[in-house]
Scaffold this active site. Sequence first.
Site, PDB file in Angstrom:
ATOM      1  N   HIS A  37      20.972  16.098  -0.864  1.00  0.00           N
ATOM      2  CA  HIS A  37      20.433  14.769  -0.569  1.00  0.00           C
ATOM      3  C   HIS A  37      21.547  13.815  -0.191  1.00  0.00           C
ATOM      4  CE1 HIS A  37      17.375  11.687  -0.501  1.00  0.00           C
ATOM      5  NE2 HIS A  37      18.130  10.903  -1.255  1.00  0.00           N
TER       6      HIS A  37
ATOM      7  N   TYR B 285      16.318   8.247   8.083  1.00  0.00           N
ATOM      8  CA  TYR B 285      15.243   7.343   8.484  1.00  0.00           C
ATOM      9  C   TYR B 285      15.708   6.193   9.377  1.00  0.00           C
ATOM     10  CZ  TYR B 285      17.005   4.801   4.348  1.00  0.00           C
ATOM     11  OH  TYR B 285      17.799   4.177   3.418  1.00  0.00           O
TER      12      TYR B 285
ATOM     13  N   ARG C 225       5.418   4.508  -1.365  1.00  0.00           N
ATOM     14  CA  ARG C 225       5.245   3.122  -0.948  1.00  0.00           C
ATOM     15  C   ARG C 225       5.519   2.934   0.542  1.00  0.00           C
ATOM     16  NH1 ARG C 225      10.279   3.220  -3.482  1.00  0.00           N
ATOM     17  NH2 ARG C 225      11.985   2.348  -2.214  1.00  0.00           N
TER      18      ARG C 225
ATOM     19  N   HIS D 261      11.467  10.919  -1.827  1.00  0.00           N
ATOM     20  CA  HIS D 261      11.924  10.133  -2.981  1.00  0.00           C
ATOM     21  C   HIS D 261      10.738   9.957  -3.919  1.00  0.00           C
ATOM     22  CE1 HIS D 261      15.066   8.107  -0.173  1.00  0.00           C
ATOM     23  NE2 HIS D 261      15.709   8.942  -0.969  1.00  0.00           N
TER      24      HIS D 261
ATOM     25  N   HIS E 112      15.125  12.703  -7.165  1.00  0.00           N
ATOM     26  CA  HIS E 112      15.250  11.867  -8.363  1.00  0.00           C
ATOM     27  C   HIS E 112      14.254  12.291  -9.442  1.00  0.00           C
ATOM     28  CE1 HIS E 112      18.079   9.509  -6.178  1.00  0.00           C
ATOM     29  NE2 HIS E 112      17.195   9.064  -5.327  1.00  0.00           N
TER      30      HIS E 112
ATOM     31  N   ASP F 224      23.648  11.637  -2.529  1.00  0.00           N
ATOM     32  CA  ASP F 224      22.793  10.486  -2.223  1.00  0.00           C
ATOM     33  C   ASP F 224      23.557   9.343  -1.573  1.00  0.00           C
ATOM     34  OD1 ASP F 224      20.710   8.698  -2.098  1.00  0.00           O
ATOM     35  OD2 ASP F 224      20.298   8.647  -4.231  1.00  0.00           O
TER      36      ASP F 224
END
Length: 444
Positions: free
Chosen positions: A58, A120, A205, A229, A266, A317
Site C-alpha cells: 500500500h 487516485y 464514503r 481503505h 487498515h 502508505d
Amino acid sequence: MTRTYWLEHAWLGTHVEPGVAVTVEDGRIRDVATDTDAPPPGAEILRGLTLPGLANAHSHAFHRALRSTVQVGSGTFWTWREVMYSFADRLTPDSYHALARAAYAEMALAGITSVGEFHYLHHAPGGARYSDPNAMGEALIAAAADAGIRITLLDTCYLSAGFGQPPSTHQLRFSDGTADAWAERCSVLKERDHARIGAAVHSVRAVPARQLATVAGWAQERRAPLHVHLSEQTAENDACQEAHGCSPTRLLADHGVLGARTTGVHNTHLSGEDIALIGGSGTGTCMCPTTERDLADGIGPAVTLQQAGSPLSLGSDSHAVVDLFEEARAMELNERLRTRTRGHWTAAALLRAASADGHAAIGWDEAGSIERGALADLTTIALDSVRTAGPVPRLGAETAVFAATAADVRHTIVGGRHVVRDGAHTLVPEVPRELARAIDAVRG
C-alpha cells in the site's frame, strides 16, 4: 540469460540455510542448490542474509513529499488530510513522475521489489482531463520502470466527498464522475512486464453504494486485485451507520466487494461481525503500522483478523517511514502494547506478511519465495552492521525482522538483475538528491 548467485545465508521460508546457489534464467529462479560450501565458478556472491524480495502492498507515492512537513503542531487525520490535498493540487504528470521515481528508488534501497500503488490522482486540478486521461497513472508505471521495481497500479475509483456529497474542490481531480466512466478510463491501461493493473475503491464514503458493484465487477472480470481503505477512522463508521444503517464492512459485503482477491487497507475499527465477514470471505488485510501511528489512527485487530482467515500484508502508505522491517515488527510490537503480552507472531509469519502474502495481495503470486519457478526477486541484508552484528542466524528470521532496518539492505535484485548493489542504486544516481529535488518542486 543465465546467471548464478551464491547466497551466504538464505531464508528458505522455514529456516536459514547457509551456502545456497540460486540459478536464474529469464528473470525466474531455475534452480536452488543447498549445501554449497563455496561459490560455484562465476557466481555472484551475496554476503549476508538473503530474503525473498519485499512487497509494499500500500503506497501513495505523492505522500512522500509530506514527510516532516506534517509533524508541526497538533491535529488529527482530518487536519493532516487538508495538508495532503494542498500537495496533491500541485502535481503534474512530469512532477509526479519525478517524485514517484525517487520514492520508488528509495523503496528499492529498502529491499522492496514490488509496490501496490493506490492511485487516485487522475486528472488536472479542477477535474480537467489530460489529453491522455491516464497520464498520471502512466507516470507512475514509468517511474517504477525507471527505479527498477515492479508495480501494481491500483487504479482507484473516487467519486464523492462523503455519503451523498459531491467531491470537494480538491477532490475534483480524483473523480471520473461515475464508476462506469472510471471503468472506461482505466480499461485502457495496459499491463507490462513490470506492471500489472488492479482496482481500488477509495472508501465507502468516496464511492456511492449503488456504484460499488461496478468496481468490484471490473476487478472480478479481470481477476485483478481489488483494494479498499476500510474503517481507518471511527468517523467513517459513524457516517456509514447514519447513511446506510450498517458498518462499512457490511456495506462492502452486501455489494460484492469482499472476497479472496480483495484487500482491506487498515481495517482498524471493526466489530466482531466485521471481522467474521472479512475473514470468512478470505478478504486480506493490509496493515500500515508506521502510518497508522503517525496519523493517530489506532491499532487494528490484526491477530483476530488473521485467525478469522484474513491474510496479512504490509504497506508504508504515507511513507512517514519506508522500511518493511519496521512495518513487520511494529505490527507485533503494537499488539504487545495493546495486550501487554508478547509473541503474537513468529518472525517467519511477519516476514511472510512482508513478502509472499504482500506480493499475493497485489497480484504477484509468483514472487515472495526462494524456490524453483519463482520470480528472481531477492533482498540481502548485512549481518555485520551495528544493528545485526552477533551470532549468525541458524534457524529463524529474527535478525531480519527484529533487528535490521532498511539501512541494512545491501543488495536488491529484481528479475535476476541488480537494482541495488552494495547499498547503491544502479539505475537512479544519488537518490537523496533526486528526492530533494522532486520534493522541492512539489513544495514550490
